[in-house]
Write an enzyme that holds these catalytic residues in place. Structure first.
Site, PDB file in Angstrom:
ATOM      1  N   CYS A   2       0.849  -1.194   0.000  1.00  0.00           N
ATOM      2  CA  CYS A   2       0.000   0.000   0.000  1.00  0.00           C
ATOM      3  C   CYS A   2       0.881   1.239   0.000  1.00  0.00           C
ATOM      4  CB  CYS A   2      -0.901  -0.006   1.231  1.00  0.00           C
ATOM      5  SG  CYS A   2      -1.878  -1.519   1.394  1.00  0.00           S
ATOM      6  N   ARG A  29       0.985   1.978  -5.934  1.00  0.00           N
ATOM      7  CA  ARG A  29       1.230   0.984  -4.892  1.00  0.00           C
ATOM      8  C   ARG A  29      -0.043   0.237  -4.500  1.00  0.00           C
ATOM      9  NH1 ARG A  29       6.173   1.553  -2.413  1.00  0.00           N
ATOM     10  NH2 ARG A  29       5.410   0.353  -0.642  1.00  0.00           N
ATOM     11  N   TRP A  76      -3.736  -1.764  -1.364  1.00  0.00           N
ATOM     12  CA  TRP A  76      -3.738  -3.012  -2.114  1.00  0.00           C
ATOM     13  C   TRP A  76      -4.021  -4.111  -1.098  1.00  0.00           C
ATOM     14  CZ3 TRP A  76      -0.924  -7.653  -2.432  1.00  0.00           C
ATOM     15  CH2 TRP A  76      -1.088  -8.377  -3.621  1.00  0.00           C
ATOM     16  N   ASN A 102       1.205  -0.003   5.895  1.00  0.00           N
ATOM     17  CA  ASN A 102       1.607  -0.823   4.755  1.00  0.00           C
ATOM     18  C   ASN A 102       2.381  -2.013   5.296  1.00  0.00           C
ATOM     19  OD1 ASN A 102       2.483  -1.828   2.228  1.00  0.00           O
ATOM     20  ND2 ASN A 102       4.352  -0.614   2.366  1.00  0.00           N
ATOM     21  N   GLY A 103       1.968  -3.226   4.914  1.00  0.00           N
ATOM     22  CA  GLY A 103       2.648  -4.428   5.378  1.00  0.00           C
ATOM     23  C   GLY A 103       1.659  -5.439   5.910  1.00  0.00           C
ATOM     24  N   GLU A 480      10.670 -11.256 -20.684  1.00  0.00           N
ATOM     25  CA  GLU A 480      10.250  -9.921 -20.256  1.00  0.00           C
ATOM     26  C   GLU A 480       9.179  -9.353 -21.183  1.00  0.00           C
ATOM     27  OE1 GLU A 480      10.059  -6.219 -18.259  1.00  0.00           O
ATOM     28  OE2 GLU A 480      10.613  -8.263 -17.676  1.00  0.00           O
ATOM     29  N   LYS A 484       5.364  -8.324 -20.049  1.00  0.00           N
ATOM     30  CA  LYS A 484       4.784  -7.001 -20.271  1.00  0.00           C
ATOM     31  C   LYS A 484       3.402  -7.110 -20.931  1.00  0.00           C
ATOM     32  CE  LYS A 484       7.643  -4.375 -18.406  1.00  0.00           C
ATOM     33  NZ  LYS A 484       7.729  -5.451 -17.412  1.00  0.00           N
ATOM     34  N   GLU A 487       0.999  -8.319 -18.302  1.00  0.00           N
ATOM     35  CA  GLU A 487       0.774  -7.341 -17.237  1.00  0.00           C
ATOM     36  C   GLU A 487      -0.221  -6.263 -17.635  1.00  0.00           C
ATOM     37  OE1 GLU A 487       4.588  -6.584 -14.421  1.00  0.00           O
ATOM     38  OE2 GLU A 487       4.896  -6.116 -16.530  1.00  0.00           O
ATOM     39  N   HIS A 503       8.108 -29.083 -28.793  1.00  0.00           N
ATOM     40  CA  HIS A 503       7.835 -30.074 -27.758  1.00  0.00           C
ATOM     41  C   HIS A 503       6.561 -29.733 -26.988  1.00  0.00           C
ATOM     42  CE1 HIS A 503      11.709 -32.036 -28.421  1.00  0.00           C
ATOM     43  NE2 HIS A 503      12.206 -30.818 -28.554  1.00  0.00           N
ATOM     44  N   LYS A 603       3.184  -1.895  -7.576  1.00  0.00           N
ATOM     45  CA  LYS A 603       4.541  -1.596  -8.020  1.00  0.00           C
ATOM     46  C   LYS A 603       5.591  -2.359  -7.223  1.00  0.00           C
ATOM     47  CE  LYS A 603       7.647   0.618 -10.422  1.00  0.00           C
ATOM     48  NZ  LYS A 603       7.833   0.259 -11.829  1.00  0.00           N
TER      49      LYS A 603
END
Length: 608
Positions: A2, A29, A76, A102-103, A480, A484, A487, A503, A603
């Site tokens: 958060c 966040r 979040w 936050n946590g 990557e 992206k 995401e 395969h 983030k």
């Protein structure tokens, strides 16, 4: 996961308006819910709710609040679903305490049961609310607010960055930190707290980074910090951040992600300027003498680590072990004295990477941290630090921080290759020269491929799935690129070694199925050409990110080609990342998604 902010004193505007602006800079966040609390005339007012900051403010008007001090939060969810009740700030029974956090408080159930047994009434499902009720208990026992905070911190287990208001001392915002990031912003007649520097950068660029176990309070004209009951002198930690306020705003771009893609020439130039050749030599010697080299990170940082792993093992023959930091327990038995770990984290606060660093250091492993945030937890707890200078990155999807990581790791690998005799001085000079001038090539690449990426995005936007295929050093870049697209565009995308496509994965390929090829290493070009032909035979939409020298070979084979300048493979990983970022961005926009705020993501991951 958060974002929190606190302010005491006046910056010349209503405190509710200032808190909203700060929260908007932290919304990356988390954006499940938002809220603020202010204290004025000995009374705390809380306004909060589920939704994005703008939506909540439109309903409850926290912008209109004024007061002596205030705190804010953008959430979040980790404990309790997103809802009005679970939105922060949370209060005690009497309404004289308000807290944002936050946590994760790992012992919150035990604390809650004890508090409920003493008559406390809880109104949310969150772990955070226990903090407000604990504080209430201690001030009712006639402890001062600071003494109460000291006792609260001694009772909490887990990770936290806390900002707390107490109506009895309205000119203070109390705080505590353990693992989760918390920064103080120093002003004239005001002081801030925040999860990240961009929150208050519009108002001040003088900062103090708090360390684990520290707590205290800010007033409009002072900062007080304690650890274990003993005062901490933080004057030596004051530093000036060179980021301008404009760096943390969109500057006319429709999204932060696009702005940050375009900022990469500057980010790489600043990162290069910040590299110290003596330090690179020292760290390369450390790598060359290591029994084993562990490389760890999460998400995008893990992909940067895979590039580094390939350079050290595939080209130099070092004994390397690259792994996702959340899987660190699998590698603990291998670690010991004589080993080195390279821990990559853009925020320097990624919880899984931090846990890996702590465990491996206890086993005698020396740790090199690669991070974008000076004095963040992972660099501070590591033996050596290498910093990128990408500036603040607001978009959730990493762009400029990834290429800055690649620059640092390429420079370190090249220096190790020189020290290990794999590269001669002339070859080393050419590679380092390429890296130094790469910002100009990145600028050229953005300019030359952006329209093409937008065109290809129009072909991808209607697709449900895609493959990203490469070989050798290009595989982490394919990974990557696929990440992206997942995401921000919400398209199922998977990266594979191109030889593995036969395969199993090729069974899904039919007419129009998108398959992207990244050609990086010359030694794999023949094999990659065969893979393109296999996909063409099944009617795939084949798209290539190809160095200019291979354009004659691939131009007629591929449905679409994005051409990049010719450079060495290590530098090429940076250039080839650019079109893949642009492709994901424009695909997301065409599909109607906000690429800055992808659903279910935040983030900085600060919970396991």
């Amino acid at each position: 996961m958060c974002g929190i902010v606190g302010l005491t004193g006046s910056v010349g505007e209503r405190i509710g308006l200032v808190l909203r602006r700060c929260l908007e800079r932290l919304e990356y966040r988390g954006y499940d819910s938002a809220g603020v609390a202010v204290v004025n005339g000995g009374v705390i007012t809380v306004r909060k709710g589920r939704g994005k900051i703008s939506e909540v403010d439109a309903r409850v008007n926290f912008t209109g609040l004024n007061g002596v001090s205030g705190i804010g939060h953008t959430r979040w969810a980790t404990h309790g679903k997103p809802s009005d009740e679970n939105a922060h700030p949370h209060t005690d029974c009497s309404g004289t305490v308000a807290v944002v956090h936050n946590g994760i408080i790992s012992n919150y159930r035990e604390l809650r049961e004890q508090l409920e047994a003493r008559g406390h009434r809880f109104t949310s499902d969150t772990d955070t609310e226990v903090i407000a009720h604990l504080f209430e208990d201690y001030v009712k026992a006639r402890l001062t607010a600071l003494e109460a905070l000291r006792e609260v911190v001694s009772r909490l287990r887990g990770t936290y960055a806390i900002a707390l208001l107490y109506a009895g001392e309205p000119d203070k915002v109390f705080f505590a930190r353990n693992v989760s990031p918390l920064i103080i912003g120093l002003g004239n007649g005001f002081n801030f707290l925040a999860s990240d520097i961009p929150a208050f950068l519009e108002y001040t660029n003088r900062v103090i980074t708090l360390h684990d176990g520290e707590y205290g309070f800010i007033t409009p004209g002072s900062v007080y910090v304690e650890r274990g009951g003993e005062p901490v002198d933080v004057k030596a930690r004051v530093r000036v951040v060179n980021w301008s306020p404009e760096l943390a705003s969109k500057e006319g771009y429709p999204h932060f992600m696009l702005k940050e893609i375009h900022e990469q020439p500057r980010a790489l130039r600043d990162t290069w300027a910040g590299l110290d050749t003596d330090q690179l030599s020292k760290l390369s010697d450390l790598l060359l003498k290591a029994r084993r080299v562990f490389i760890t990170g999460s998400g995008t940082s893990y992909h940067a680590g895979l590039v580094f792993d390939h350079l050290l093992s595939g080209l130099m023959g070092l004994d390397t072990h690259a792994f996702n930091s959340s899987e660190y327990k699998r590698y603990v038995k291998l670690a010991g004295d004589g080993d080195v770990m390279v821990a990559v984290s853009q925020s320097g606060e990624t919880i899984d990477t931090l846990m890996a660093v702590r465990v491996f250091r206890r086993l005698g492993v020396r740790v090199i941290a690669v991070s974008n945030i000076v004095d963040s937890t992972i660099p501070r707890e590591s033996d050596y630090q290498l910093y990128t200078r990408a500036g603040p990155e607001v978009g959730v999807a990493a762009t400029k921080t990834f290429t800055a990581q690649l620059m640092v790791l390429n420079a370190l690998a090249a220096t190790a290759a020189l020290g290990g005799g794999v590269l001669g001085k002339d070859e080393y000079g050419l590679i380092m020269g390429e890296l130094e001038h790469l910002p100009d090539l990145v600028n050229l690449t953005i300019t030359s491929v952006e329209a093409k990426a937008r065109h290809i995005a129009s072909r991808l936007a209607s697709k449900a799935s895609a493959y990203y295929l490469s070989r050798g050093l290009g595989l982490p870049i394919a990974m990557e690129g696929a990440l992206k697209l997942k995401e921000v565009a919400y398209i199922h995308a998977e990266a594979y070694p191109a030889g593995e496509s036969k395969h199993g994965p090729i069974a899904l390929v039919e007419g129009g199925f998108p398959v992207l090829f990244i050609a990086t290493d010359d030694e794999y070009v023949d094999a990659l050409e065969g893979n393109v032909m296999e996909m063409n035979a099944r009617g795939a939409l084949t798209i290539g990110v190809i160095p200019a020298k291979h354009q004659p070979r691939f131009g007629k084979l591929l449905s679409e080609v994005i051409q990049t300048p010719n450079v060495s493979p290590g530098a090429l990983t940076i250039l080839q990342s650019i079109p893949l970022q642009l492709l994901a961005y424009y695909t997301a926009v065409l599909r109607g998604h906000d690429p800055d705020k992808p659903r279910n993501l935040a983030k900085t991951v600060t919970v396991e």
